[in-house]
Structures are given as structure tokens and as C-alpha cells.
Scaffold this active site. Sequence first.
Site, short mmCIF file in Angstrom:
data_model
loop_
_atom_site.label_atom_id
_atom_site.label_comp_id
_atom_site.label_asym_id
_atom_site.label_seq_id
_atom_site.Cartn_x
_atom_site.Cartn_y
_atom_site.Cartn_z
N ALA A 152 0.84 -1.21 0.00
CA ALA A 152 0.00 0.00 0.00
C ALA A 152 0.86 1.25 0.00
O ALA A 152 0.57 2.23 -0.69
CB ALA A 152 -0.93 -0.01 1.21
N TYR A 153 1.93 1.23 0.77
CA TYR A 153 2.87 2.36 0.86
C TYR A 153 3.52 2.62 -0.49
O TYR A 153 3.53 3.76 -0.99
CB TYR A 153 3.91 2.01 1.92
CG TYR A 153 4.99 3.04 2.18
CD1 TYR A 153 4.70 4.40 2.23
CD2 TYR A 153 6.29 2.63 2.43
CE1 TYR A 153 5.68 5.33 2.51
CE2 TYR A 153 7.29 3.56 2.71
CZ TYR A 153 6.98 4.91 2.74
OH TYR A 153 7.97 5.82 3.02
N ALA A 154 4.05 1.57 -1.10
CA ALA A 154 4.73 1.72 -2.39
C ALA A 154 3.76 2.20 -3.47
O ALA A 154 4.12 3.03 -4.31
CB ALA A 154 5.37 0.39 -2.79
N LYS A 157 3.00 5.96 -3.00
CA LYS A 157 4.15 6.80 -3.34
C LYS A 157 4.47 6.75 -4.83
O LYS A 157 4.96 7.73 -5.40
CB LYS A 157 5.37 6.39 -2.51
CG LYS A 157 5.23 6.71 -1.03
CD LYS A 157 5.11 8.21 -0.79
CE LYS A 157 5.20 8.57 0.68
NZ LYS A 157 5.20 10.03 0.92
#
Length: 249
Positions: A152-154, A157
Site C-alpha cells: 500500500a505504501y509503495a 508513493k
Amino acid sequence: MHGKVAIVTGAGQGVGQGIARALATEGVDVAVLGRTASKLESTCVQLRDKGVKAEPFICDVTATDEVPRIVAAVVDAFGGLDIVVNNAYHGRLGPLLSLDDDGFQQGFRSGPFATFTFMKACHPHLAARGGGSIVNLVTSAMMRWDQSNYGAYAAAKAAVQSLTRTAAAEWGRDGIRVNCIAPLALSPALKGWSEANPEEAEEFLRTVPLGYIGDCERDIGRAVVMLVGEDARYLTGATVPLDGGQARF
């Protein structure tokens, strides 16, 4: 850079605070944005000690309806705007199957949605000063050899990185440069994790060729000073890894 004005989101601590301190060292006045009043005021005290103007603005970047009002308040207080650093982020980590829809979307609300809203609200004020510089924060997790637990983070971003490239292409004619940095820095969160997981932290450190985790001001903030200054006047649409050589960009 004396007389220039910057907005730095998430500037109450960690990377955002380090960037704000580095900018203030060069004479930049800073609007310090974040969610916790006491942390914002602490940062402002540090910046004022460097001889610049610094004012706190309570801001939850996920409340995008409020962003134009906050940007207008900053411009009213400082008389203009030259630099924008979209640092604030709050999202979930974990395996994809462990995330519900709200958990997955959280990083998008504080990441690309907030970044887009800030860039759009700041654009006319930057253009009015003849141009300016925007720095958006991404992550080497986008390029990580194993993205397990970082999905989710990648993804959030990566969307910020794509927005950055588009804004750079569309706003160059307005004199506005837009770049990304992908920092690895000793933020409070990373420091806490390292202290709680010393063996894992030692193994992680071995993946950084320079052999240490970056300092929020000296390694990340100083690089931002370079990016928003005249020495990088021909650089736009780029992603600059500030991770000690860990990721292969």
C-alpha cells in the site's frame, strides 16, 4: 535564499523538521504545517533561533477541502510563496490481505490526494513570484527487492512520483520545478523500530552501502536545499534517492 518562503508539511518532527531546519539555515522563512500544535511550536522556536520567520499552521493533509484555505493563510502571513515540500504521510503497512479498503486507501489520502491538492492550491502563488520549486517525498520501497508488507505504501508513493512527473512537464513553462526525493532517514518511527528490533535493524543496516541511516537535517534537509536552489535550476521531474545507495533507482 533569504526572503524566500516555504511550506513544509509534517514539519513537527523527523524528516519534515530536518528539512525546515535546513531551509531556515539558508534564510528561508517557513510555514510549519502539521497536526500537533506543541510539535509545530517546538519546530518554530528552532527556526526562529536561526533568524527567520516561522509560523505554525494546524493541518491534517487528508482534509483536502481545507488545503486552499491554509495555503491562502500562509501567503497572507508571509506575503508570498516560493517552495513547497509535501512531506506529511500517514498510511498502513502489512500484507495486502491484512488490509481492509480503508487501511489501503489511507496512504492515498495522505499521499497522492493531499499532494495533488497542495500542488494545485500553491501553483498560482508560485507562478505569481515568477516560479518556484516543489519537492514531493516518495520512497525506495517503490523499488524494493521484496515489497512484502510495503504494497500500500509503495503504491501510494508511486502515484506521487507519477504526479510529480506530470506537474514538471505541465508547469515548467510557469517557471515551477517539481522533483521527488526518496529518503532513508532516522525518523522517530524508524528509530523506535530499530531500538525495538536490534537484530533486524542491524541486518537492515547492512543493506545500506554508506553504512548509516541518514540524518534528517544534514543528509535529507541539505539535499532539499540544493534541489530548491539555483544550483539545481535545470533539474525537474526527477526522483533523487537519498538512501545511502540502498535502492537501485
